[in-house]
Motif scaffolding. Structure first.
Motif, PDB file in Angstrom:
ATOM      1  N   CYS A  81      29.991  65.051  21.863  1.00 39.69           N
ATOM      2  CA  CYS A  81      30.974  64.803  23.002  1.00 39.69           C
ATOM      3  C   CYS A  81      32.213  65.215  22.823  1.00 39.69           C
ATOM      4  O   CYS A  81      33.248  66.081  23.538  1.00 39.69           O
ATOM      5  N   GLY A  82      32.400  64.875  21.734  1.00 44.25           N
ATOM      6  CA  GLY A  82      33.726  65.204  20.553  1.00 44.25           C
ATOM      7  C   GLY A  82      34.751  64.508  20.947  1.00 44.25           C
ATOM      8  O   GLY A  82      36.185  64.277  20.519  1.00 44.25           O
ATOM      9  N   CYS A  89      35.631  61.097  19.700  1.00 45.11           N
ATOM     10  CA  CYS A  89      36.267  60.215  18.993  1.00 45.11           C
ATOM     11  C   CYS A  89      37.331  61.244  18.563  1.00 45.11           C
ATOM     12  O   CYS A  89      37.378  60.079  17.266  1.00 45.11           O
ATOM     13  N   CYS A  95      28.990  63.697  16.239  1.00 43.78           N
ATOM     14  CA  CYS A  95      28.175  62.615  16.272  1.00 43.78           C
ATOM     15  C   CYS A  95      28.299  61.819  14.188  1.00 43.78           C
ATOM     16  O   CYS A  95      28.359  60.898  14.260  1.00 43.78           O
ATOM     17  N   CYS A 122      34.288  55.395  19.086  1.00 45.39           N
ATOM     18  CA  CYS A 122      33.567  55.935  19.874  1.00 45.39           C
ATOM     19  C   CYS A 122      33.270  54.932  21.421  1.00 45.39           C
ATOM     20  O   CYS A 122      32.525  54.420  21.542  1.00 45.39           O
TER      21      CYS A 122
HETATM   22  S1  SF4 Z   1      31.218  59.508  17.841  1.00 44.57           S
HETATM   23 FE1  SF4 Z   1      31.131  58.946  20.077  1.00 44.57          FE
HETATM   24  S2  SF4 Z   1      33.070  59.681  20.572  1.00 44.57           S
HETATM   25 FE2  SF4 Z   1      32.213  61.016  18.602  1.00 44.57          FE
HETATM   26  S3  SF4 Z   1      30.647  63.136  19.135  1.00 44.57           S
HETATM   27 FE3  SF4 Z   1      29.718  61.106  18.786  1.00 44.57          FE
HETATM   28  S4  SF4 Z   1      29.879  60.426  20.569  1.00 44.57           S
HETATM   29 FE4  SF4 Z   1      31.263  61.756  21.338  1.00 44.57          FE
END
Ligand code: SF4
Lengths: 393, 464
Positions: free
Chosen positions: B18-19, B21, B26, B43
């Motif tokens: 989802c980006g 973070c 991920c 996250c």
């Molecule tokens: S680590 Fe968590 S915040 Fe990052 S892209 Fe993956 S799900 Fe989204």
């Protein structure tokens, strides 16, 4: 870890840890309270220690010993040195309990130059009176400053200095060999083009003395230097600049192509001063030593540190900071001494055995402390019970 | 930490890219967790699944417990290491340096000493190196005296404090005036542990466990305190300053850290404290004691002290201490870069030379120190070579005529206005850029020596 509790149990628990009442708290419906079990055990265990024994293993991966290399030949071995120095032989990181140290792990060679040279003031005061004569310089380093070895630098051969010839320089080698009977390191001027010729001649006049010839490096005609060292019975310094792979490659070439035997190689992976790249130098040597111990037989050789490079740091030699943002730098003489010694400590712990140094005080400090770490100084004992109150300054 | 490859960590992440973070995927976030440049809390999706979150948090916790002391801007982190050798990752949380004051000091002298500790700073690679903590030592006179000393220290300093006494009454007196500042308690021993553990629980402060060289008793204390719910622990196995005792001390440090990291012995995986201050308990004269203390500081900074108690505040000793700490804790994964730009060395005039080098920090600072030791007033250009040294950057085309021009342009440095000679000196290793640079910049290009230590001699022989 959590347990589900009834309200009655919660109350009992709170009683146990001496909480008599909760204020401003209302419970409604289901509640979940997580309580660390350690707290629940508080009461029963608070009055006795849980006796435990500490154990730790040795490092199994350290399977390979560092080569033992002897520098200097006594009359029994065809030379004229009063004693020889053997370094290497370790099977663990320096001063670790995994294995006993076989040889002295900190041998100090004091630098001697074949012509007067600019030196930091705190160093110069020790050699001012002997700078015109390399033999006197060497004698003083041995008799007054207890140098284990002498590192003679033939810098006069540098075309940018005196451009002295190889045979002129080799006269100095003979003089120094006459003047002192410790093993010596013979180093060129660092001029890649001229050094092989200079070192070849120096190796010839010192035949049989088993000197350490400095150096063979990727940028000079190392084959010629290696051939000379072989022919006249010397040990060879394999010098690279802060690059473990370059070091490995040079060692391989020296062994495979130039026929240098394994008990005649010492490495100098380059020493940078505290504050000016010591982090690279430290990790480079540590990696080399770990590679050697874990079985890389192109890297398991003793290591030399040109600790004198510590004086390149302005913090070692300047009387005060050139920056107005800085506070007081303190007494220069003490600061410089500690600077060179600290640079040495880092490399001693990374895996160096042989140290080229200049300040007599730094050399003495490094040797004294490393001998303690090595277990050969027994006398001093300190009682640390109640040390906080005993120590009043 | 228990997980050490991004792939292993990835398994625990939401895998939806989802980006949020700040990473594109991920998987990318997983690598940042492994090299510890991001925190798991970043996250937000994972945060919603408490169980998974806690599971991953535990798997990613550093091998050596990380604890904090002090509050606000002066808070320090102690411990938190994951490797035995810095090249394997990096060492985290630079050794906290604490310097002592004691409760029989005259008020004036006390204040002056605290101020010196507070104000010490040394400029280094673009920032200041400073000292971290004040250790208030009880000399055993009275709890009241100790308390008032702590109060005086707090009156003039915001640095975290360490309260030093083996007497729980004295420690309590100190805590009464500074518990809200999260001081470190020094120390619990086999004799006083019961009362000191109560203080640690009551005031919620980190506590040092001390044993005179005996690791069994140290572990006994650690296990006991842990069982009592006290986890902010620091281990002091005793720093013996000399002789065979020093050898044993060194071995204890290695043993503790090896047990913690290599063997994952949780019960003993706490930060370690060294006390080079014990150099002042020997028969050495003050100068030798200060050398000995500095030597011990070097040794234990390298092998493995996370916090250190020292006495001398003479700058001649402090300088090497803060430098050694930088040496060990600089992150070996990031090439050290200097900001590119044009720097003045000394007091350059229109007739002074302009010299170019790379922005690799080591190269830059070497050239800079060669120039200042040679007392050469000049302009030194740190060209943006992405932090790569001259020789490699010429080969890799990070050191080019265009990059050099950009550096001067960005700094607004005009050769016509700033110099009378319209000339630049290139490093000998960049000789092949000469023609290019003359074309691109329209200035005269001279080739300097290969090694900057030869610049002073070179300057004598060459005219601009
Ligand atoms: S680590 Fe968590 S915040 Fe990052 S892209 Fe993956 S799900 Fe989204």
């Amino acid at each position: 870890m959590s347990k589900e509790l009834t309200l009655a149990e919660v109350i009992e628990l709170l009683n146990n840890v001496e909480v008599e009442s909760l204020e401003g708290v209302t419970f409604e419906g289901d509640i979940e309270i997580e309580i660390d079990e350690s707290v629940m055990n508080f009461r029963e265990e608070a009055n006795k220690l849980i006796e435990s024994r500490f154990t730790v293993g040795t490092v199994k991966e350290w399977t390979t010993a560092i080569e033992e290399v002897t520098i200097g030949a006594t009359p029994a071995n065809g030379g004229t040195r009063g004693h020889a120095v053997t370094i290497g032989g370790e099977k663990a990181l320096p001063y670790y309990f995994d294995s006993e140290m076989k040889n002295p792990t900190c041998v100090v060679a004091i630098d001697v130059f074949d012509m007067p040279i600019q030196l930091a003031k705190s160093v110069r005061t020790s050699y001012e009176d002997v700078m015109e004569s390399p033999s006197d310089w060497a004698k003083k380093a041995v008799s007054e400053y207890h140098a284990d070895m002498i590192a003679l630098h033939l810098i006069s051969t540098d075309p940018k200095r005196k451009d002295a010839s190889a045979s002129e320089a080799s006269k100095t080698v003979e003089d120094v060999l006459q003047a002192v009977d410790v093993p010596i390191i013979i180093s060129g001027s660092g001029t890649h083009k001229k050094d092989p010729e200079v070192l070849e001649k120096a190796a010839e006049v010192s035949e049989g003395e088993r000197c350490l010839i400095a150096s063979a490096n990727p940028d000079n005609d190392y084959e010629r230097v290696a051939r000379a060292a072989n022919k006249y019975g010397h040990v060879l310094l394999s010098w690279t600049q802060l690059e473990i792979n370059a070091q490995k490659e040079l060692n391989r070439k020296l062994i495979k192509h130039c026929g240098v035997s394994r008990d005649r190689i010492v490495m100098d992976p380059t020493t940078a001063a505290l504050g000016y790249g010591l982090d690279y130098a430290y990790s480079n040597v540590e990696r080399i030593r770990l590679a050697g111990l874990t079985g890389d037989n192109e890297l398991n050789f003793p290591v030399l540190s040109a600790t004198t490079n510590a004086w390149n740091a302005r913090e070692a030699w300047m009387s005060s900071s050139p920056l107005k943002e800085d506070g007081n730098w303190g007494e220069r003489d003490h600061r410089g001494l500690i600077w060179e010694a600290s640079t040495g400590f880092a490399l001693a712990l990374a895996g160096c055995e042989l140290f080229m140094m200049m300040h007599p005080g730094s050399a003495q400090l490094l040797k004294k402390i490393t001998r303690m770490l090595g277990g050969s100084i027994n006398e001093e004992k300190t009682d640390l019970s109640n040390w906080i109150t005993k120590l009043i300054i | 930490m228990k997980l050490n490859s991004p792939l292993q960590v990835y398994k625990y992440l939401p895998k939806i890219n989802c980006g949020k973070c700040g990473e594109k995927t991920c998987m990318a976030f997983a690598s940042r967790l492994v090299d510890r440049s991001k925190k798991i809390e970043d996250c937000q999706i994972l945060l919603q699944d408490k169980e998974k979150f806690l599971q991953l948090a535990e798997l990613l916790a550093p091998e050596i417990k990380e604890i904090t002391a002090g509050v606000g801007d002066c808070e320090v982190r102690i411990g938190g290491d994951d490797v035995l050798h810095r090249h394997q990752l990096t060492f985290f949380n630079p050794t906290v340096l604490a310097y002592d004051v004691w409760d029989t000091m005259e008020e004036g002298a006390l204040i002056e000493r605290v101020k010196k500790i507070n104000e010490f700073k040394k400029f280094y690679v673009g920032h200041y190196l400073k000292l971290d903590m004040i250790a208030v030592r009880s000399t055993g006179e009275s709890a009241a005296k100790f308390k008032s000393c702590v109060e005086k220290v707090l009156g003039v300093s915001t640095l975290p404090v360490m309260l030093c006494s083996f007497d729980p009454q004295v420690l309590k007196a100190g805590l009464e005036v500074c518990a809200d500042k999260k001081p470190v308690l020094y120390a619990a021993t086999k004799d006083n542990w019961e009362q000191v553990s109560k203080l640690a629980l009551e005031y919620r402060v980190p506590v040092v466990l001390f044993s005179e060289g005996n690791l069994d008793s140290l572990k006994t204390l650690a296990v006991t305190f842990n069982r009592l719910g006290i986890n902010d622990l620091i281990l002091d196995p005793g720093t013996y300053p000399e002789g065979k005792q020093l050898k044993a001390t060194f071995e204890n440090f290695i043993k503790l850290r090896r047990a913690g990291i290599k063997e994952s012995q949780k019960e003993i995986a706490y930060p370690i404290m060294a006390a080079p201050i014990t150099a002042w308990m020997t028969d050495n004269d003050p100068i030798m004691a200060s050398y000995l203390e500095a030597a011990l500081a070097s040794i234990f900074m390298i092998k493995y002290a996370d916090i250190m108690l020292l006495h001398s505040i003479e700058p001649h000793a402090l300088l090497s201490e803060v430098y050694m700490r930088e040496t060990m804790y600089t992150d070996p994964r990031t090439p050290l870069k200097v900001d590119s730009g044009i720097y003045k060395i000394g007091n350059p005039t229109k007739d002074s030379p302009v010299i170019a080098t790379s922005n690799f920090a080591l190269t830059y600072y070497t050239v800079e120190s060669d120039l200042s030791s040679g007392r050469i007033d000049c302009y030194l250009a740190s060209v943006n070579t992405d932090g790569i040294g001259v020789e490699a950057a010429v080969a890799g085309r990070q050191f080019t005529a265009v990059r050099i021009k950009e550096t001067f342009d960005e700094a607004g440095f005009d050769f016509k206005e700033k110099t009378s000679h319209n000339t630049i000196i290139l490093p000998g290793l960049a000789a092949r850029l000469q023609g290019d640079l003359e074309d691109v910049m329209g200035i005269k290009v001279l080739i300097g020596p290969v090694d900057s230590n030869q610049i002073p001699g070179w300057m004598d022989k060459n005219r601009l």
